[in-house]
Design a protein around this motif. Structure first.
Motif, PDB file in Angstrom:
ATOM      1  N   TRP A   1       0.796  -1.214   0.000  1.00  0.00           N
ATOM      2  CA  TRP A   1       0.000   0.000   0.000  1.00  0.00           C
ATOM      3  C   TRP A   1       0.836   1.274   0.000  1.00  0.00           C
ATOM      4  O   TRP A   1       0.611   2.173  -0.831  1.00  0.00           O
ATOM      5  CB  TRP A   1      -0.975  -0.015   1.179  1.00  0.00           C
ATOM      6  N   GLN A   2       1.781   1.402   0.919  1.00  0.00           N
ATOM      7  CA  GLN A   2       2.563   2.643   0.988  1.00  0.00           C
ATOM      8  C   GLN A   2       3.376   2.859  -0.285  1.00  0.00           C
ATOM      9  O   GLN A   2       3.539   3.995  -0.745  1.00  0.00           O
ATOM     10  CB  GLN A   2       3.479   2.624   2.217  1.00  0.00           C
ATOM     11  N   LYS A   3       3.881   1.781  -0.862  1.00  0.00           N
ATOM     12  CA  LYS A   3       4.596   1.889  -2.139  1.00  0.00           C
ATOM     13  C   LYS A   3       3.663   2.400  -3.230  1.00  0.00           C
ATOM     14  O   LYS A   3       4.042   3.253  -4.049  1.00  0.00           O
ATOM     15  CB  LYS A   3       5.165   0.527  -2.530  1.00  0.00           C
ATOM     16  N   THR A   4       2.430   1.896  -3.222  1.00  0.00           N
ATOM     17  CA  THR A   4       1.454   2.325  -4.216  1.00  0.00           C
ATOM     18  C   THR A   4       1.116   3.799  -4.056  1.00  0.00           C
ATOM     19  O   THR A   4       1.015   4.538  -5.042  1.00  0.00           O
ATOM     20  CB  THR A   4       0.175   1.476  -4.109  1.00  0.00           C
ATOM     21  N   VAL A   5       0.935   4.237  -2.823  1.00  0.00           N
ATOM     22  CA  VAL A   5       0.635   5.656  -2.566  1.00  0.00           C
ATOM     23  C   VAL A   5       1.754   6.543  -3.112  1.00  0.00           C
ATOM     24  O   VAL A   5       1.499   7.570  -3.763  1.00  0.00           O
ATOM     25  CB  VAL A   5       0.419   5.905  -1.064  1.00  0.00           C
ATOM     26  N   ALA A   6       3.003   6.143  -2.874  1.00  0.00           N
ATOM     27  CA  ALA A   6       4.141   6.914  -3.378  1.00  0.00           C
ATOM     28  C   ALA A   6       4.130   6.972  -4.903  1.00  0.00           C
ATOM     29  O   ALA A   6       4.401   8.028  -5.505  1.00  0.00           O
ATOM     30  CB  ALA A   6       5.451   6.307  -2.878  1.00  0.00           C
ATOM     31  N   LEU A   7       3.794   5.857  -5.550  1.00  0.00           N
ATOM     32  CA  LEU A   7       3.726   5.822  -7.005  1.00  0.00           C
ATOM     33  C   LEU A   7       2.603   6.702  -7.537  1.00  0.00           C
ATOM     34  O   LEU A   7       2.755   7.372  -8.566  1.00  0.00           O
ATOM     35  CB  LEU A   7       3.525   4.382  -7.485  1.00  0.00           C
ATOM     36  N   ILE A   8       1.479   6.720  -6.830  1.00  0.00           N
ATOM     37  CA  ILE A   8       0.352   7.574  -7.235  1.00  0.00           C
ATOM     38  C   ILE A   8       0.752   9.042  -7.190  1.00  0.00           C
ATOM     39  O   ILE A   8       0.533   9.802  -8.141  1.00  0.00           O
ATOM     40  CB  ILE A   8      -0.875   7.312  -6.341  1.00  0.00           C
ATOM     41  N   TYR A   9       1.367   9.462  -6.086  1.00  0.00           N
ATOM     42  CA  TYR A   9       1.780  10.863  -5.961  1.00  0.00           C
ATOM     43  C   TYR A   9       2.812  11.221  -7.027  1.00  0.00           C
ATOM     44  O   TYR A   9       2.789  12.325  -7.591  1.00  0.00           O
ATOM     45  CB  TYR A   9       2.353  11.128  -4.560  1.00  0.00           C
ATOM     46  N   GLN A  10       3.702  10.285  -7.333  1.00  0.00           N
ATOM     47  CA  GLN A  10       4.709  10.527  -8.367  1.00  0.00           C
ATOM     48  C   GLN A  10       4.049  10.679  -9.739  1.00  0.00           C
ATOM     49  O   GLN A  10       4.390  11.582 -10.509  1.00  0.00           O
ATOM     50  CB  GLN A  10       5.713   9.377  -8.395  1.00  0.00           C
ATOM     51  N   GLU A  11       3.106   9.802 -10.033  1.00  0.00           N
ATOM     52  CA  GLU A  11       2.448   9.862 -11.345  1.00  0.00           C
ATOM     53  C   GLU A  11       1.602  11.115 -11.488  1.00  0.00           C
ATOM     54  O   GLU A  11       1.503  11.695 -12.581  1.00  0.00           O
ATOM     55  CB  GLU A  11       1.588   8.617 -11.571  1.00  0.00           C
ATOM     56  N   ILE A  12       0.981  11.554 -10.400  1.00  0.00           N
ATOM     57  CA  ILE A  12       0.202  12.795 -10.449  1.00  0.00           C
ATOM     58  C   ILE A  12       1.062  13.948 -10.943  1.00  0.00           C
ATOM     59  O   ILE A  12       0.637  14.760 -11.779  1.00  0.00           O
ATOM     60  CB  ILE A  12      -0.398  13.112  -9.063  1.00  0.00           C
ATOM     61  N   GLU A  13       2.288  14.023 -10.454  1.00  0.00           N
ATOM     62  CA  GLU A  13       3.191  15.093 -10.886  1.00  0.00           C
ATOM     63  C   GLU A  13       3.582  14.922 -12.352  1.00  0.00           C
ATOM     64  O   GLU A  13       3.683  15.901 -13.096  1.00  0.00           O
ATOM     65  CB  GLU A  13       4.444  15.106 -10.007  1.00  0.00           C
ATOM     66  N   GLU A  14       3.788  13.683 -12.777  1.00  0.00           N
ATOM     67  CA  GLU A  14       4.230  13.427 -14.147  1.00  0.00           C
ATOM     68  C   GLU A  14       3.153  13.741 -15.177  1.00  0.00           C
ATOM     69  O   GLU A  14       3.461  14.177 -16.299  1.00  0.00           O
ATOM     70  CB  GLU A  14       4.663  11.968 -14.289  1.00  0.00           C
ATOM     71  N   ILE A  15       1.875  13.524 -14.835  1.00  0.00           N
ATOM     72  CA  ILE A  15       0.798  13.700 -15.818  1.00  0.00           C
ATOM     73  C   ILE A  15       0.030  14.998 -15.619  1.00  0.00           C
ATOM     74  O   ILE A  15      -0.909  15.282 -16.362  1.00  0.00           O
ATOM     75  CB  ILE A  15      -0.192  12.506 -15.771  1.00  0.00           C
ATOM     76  N   ARG A  16       0.456  15.799 -14.649  1.00  0.00           N
ATOM     77  CA  ARG A  16      -0.241  17.056 -14.358  1.00  0.00           C
ATOM     78  C   ARG A  16      -0.298  17.936 -15.616  1.00  0.00           C
ATOM     79  O   ARG A  16       0.699  18.183 -16.273  1.00  0.00           O
ATOM     80  CB  ARG A  16       0.471  17.810 -13.245  1.00  0.00           C
ATOM     81  N   GLY A  17      -1.500  18.379 -15.970  1.00  0.00           N
ATOM     82  CA  GLY A  17      -1.664  19.271 -17.108  1.00  0.00           C
ATOM     83  C   GLY A  17      -1.862  18.589 -18.445  1.00  0.00           C
ATOM     84  O   GLY A  17      -2.130  19.257 -19.455  1.00  0.00           O
ATOM     85  N   LEU A  18      -1.742  17.253 -18.512  1.00  0.00           N
ATOM     86  CA  LEU A  18      -1.912  16.558 -19.792  1.00  0.00           C
ATOM     87  C   LEU A  18      -3.351  16.635 -20.295  1.00  0.00           C
ATOM     88  O   LEU A  18      -3.594  16.750 -21.495  1.00  0.00           O
ATOM     89  CB  LEU A  18      -1.513  15.088 -19.659  1.00  0.00           C
ATOM     90  N   TYR A  19      -4.313  16.559 -19.381  1.00  0.00           N
ATOM     91  CA  TYR A  19      -5.722  16.559 -19.746  1.00  0.00           C
ATOM     92  C   TYR A  19      -6.488  17.498 -18.815  1.00  0.00           C
ATOM     93  O   TYR A  19      -6.100  17.692 -17.659  1.00  0.00           O
ATOM     94  CB  TYR A  19      -6.324  15.143 -19.643  1.00  0.00           C
ATOM     95  N   PRO A  20      -7.607  18.072 -19.295  1.00  0.00           N
ATOM     96  CA  PRO A  20      -8.424  18.911 -18.413  1.00  0.00           C
ATOM     97  C   PRO A  20      -9.059  18.091 -17.293  1.00  0.00           C
ATOM     98  O   PRO A  20      -9.164  16.861 -17.381  1.00  0.00           O
ATOM     99  CB  PRO A  20      -9.489  19.488 -19.354  1.00  0.00           C
ATOM    100  N   ASP A  21      -9.521  18.780 -16.238  1.00  0.00           N
ATOM    101  CA  ASP A  21     -10.088  18.094 -15.070  1.00  0.00           C
ATOM    102  C   ASP A  21     -11.312  17.264 -15.425  1.00  0.00           C
ATOM    103  O   ASP A  21     -11.614  16.275 -14.744  1.00  0.00           O
ATOM    104  CB  ASP A  21     -10.456  19.109 -13.986  1.00  0.00           C
TER     105      ASP A  21
END
Length: 393
Positions: free
Chosen positions: A147-167
């Motif tokens: 779980w904690q590893k997954t949470v870290a990956l989610i936060y990392q991916e959020i930064e990587e894909i930020r702005g690619l698509y509208p909300d």
């Protein structure tokens, strides 16, 4: 009326709307995206006036990016509300709870993920953005240690894909946790006609590399896949349509059949078929059925006729998502020729700017059933064999 938007509009789609006189709303993006001369265009003002005059009419979007336009300009219509019923996975689960009563789900704000306790959550589970697209932010959690590893990956991916698509397309402010839905997975393009009756336009089997795989790599359609599932899937789509009360409404549905035979929806994507003009175009390549035209004219496929001569053939959409673990910005090249050499019959290759989007392209293929190994090979590949990088990683 049809809407087009980024990130991609295929040549086949452009040809379809031009040749069949399907009106396209002349938004700023539509004027810039390179539609063919002779395409029937209507102004945004005309589109709004038409929507005010008619309660039911066919609306289609090549991209969910256009959903924001509809929400802004059609507030007098129930269309934005119907779209949100499907696009927001939490609302969709609540809407369909009466026909899938035992399915566990829970919504969690993104900032609360690292504090979440798993004692009351059935394992394994899937976590994904409540409003999502293209398997972005989707993870399978098998046990509490992950779980904690997954949470870290989610936060990392959020930064990587930020702005690619509208909300309206991808909103990572909240996530939905769902029990794992096991079994064979399928993707369907369909529409509800003017009376709300469901019409199936394609059926693809989604093949995975392993139980933990959540990628979108290989989707396959065939005579056997369509014939074995058409009646049951039509009934399934109809049940959801009754709950949502939708008419002249296109959808792209992902579902699974569990070992006990029960069909359960993974998600229903509104106002479009497969993203990036994929499954609809592939359906035409496979069967000569044009889903855009069939929806616009409210035609129903004659599957007995369309499937004639298709025995023993697999028609596959292959999504070349960047599974290398290497950022596209440092990839110098992708060897498309080497990729194509691994397939017996390539129907079409669509290259994508992998420095802007996490995908190298899309491939349409035709394969003999006895040569399924070529699909298995690309399914298991992380695609590193096809790339050259600018520096040592």
């Amino acid at each position: 009326m049809f809407f087009i938007d980024k990130p991609y509009v295929s040549d086949f789609f452009k040809k379809s709307v031009r040749d069949h006189g399907i009106p396209v709303v002349a938004t700023k993006i539509a004027k810039e995206i390179g539609l063919y001369d002779g395409t029937k265009m209507i102004s945004e003002e005309q589109a709004i006036a038409m929507a005010r005059e008619q309660d039911i009419f066919p609306v289609y979007t090549t991209s969910e990016n256009a959903i924001g336009w509809l929400a802004k300009h059609f507030p007098f219509s129930d269309l934005p509300e119907k779209i949100e019923l499907f696009k927001d996975k939490g609302k969709f689960r609540k809407m369909t709870q009466s026909i899938f009563p035992g399915l566990y789900f829970r919504e969690v704000a993104v900032e609360e993920l690292h504090e979440l306790q798993l004692e009351d959550i059935p394992l394994p589970f899937i976590i994904k953005p409540s409003v999502g697209f293209f398997s972005m932010g989707v993870y399978k959690v098998a046990n509490s240690a992950e779980w904690q590893k997954t949470v870290a990956l989610i936060y990392q991916e959020i930064e990587e894909i930020r702005g690619l698509y509208p909300d309206e397309v991808l909103d990572t402010s909240s996530f939905i946790i769902e029990q794992c839905i096991n079994g064979e997975e399928f993707a369907i393009d369909a529409y509800y006609d003017e009376s709300g009756t469901p019409v199936i336009l394609s059926i693809f089997r989604h093949t995975f590399a392993s139980d933990s795989d959540v990628s979108d790599r290989v989707y396959t359609t065939s005579k056997k896949i369509v014939e074995e599932n058409l009646a049951e899937f039509t009934e399934f789509v109809g049940k959801i349509g009754v709950l949502a009360d939708v008419k002249s409404f296109p959808v792209h549905i992902e579902l699974r059949r569990e070992s006990n035979g029960m069909l359960l929806p993974i998600e229903v994507n509104p106002m479009r078929f497969g993203g990036w003009c994929t499954t609809a175009d592939m359906t035409f390549s496979a069967y000569g059925l044009n889903p855009y035209l069939y929806y616009y004219t409210q035609q129903k496929p004659d599957w007995d006729e369309l499937l004639q001569g298709k025995e023993g053939k697999l028609f596959s959409l292959i999504v070349l998502d960047n599974s290398t673990g290497i950022d596209g910005s440092v990839i110098k090249s992708f060897d498309y020729e080497k990729l194509l050499a691994g397939f017996e019959q390539v129907l079409e290759l669509r290259k994508v700017d992998y420095t802007s989007y996490p995908v190298f392209g899309f491939l349409f293929t035709e394969t003999r059933e006895e040569n399924f190994a070529e699909l298995k090979n690309i399914l298991n590949s992380d695609l590193k064999e096809f790339i050259e990088i600018d520096q040592v990683i």
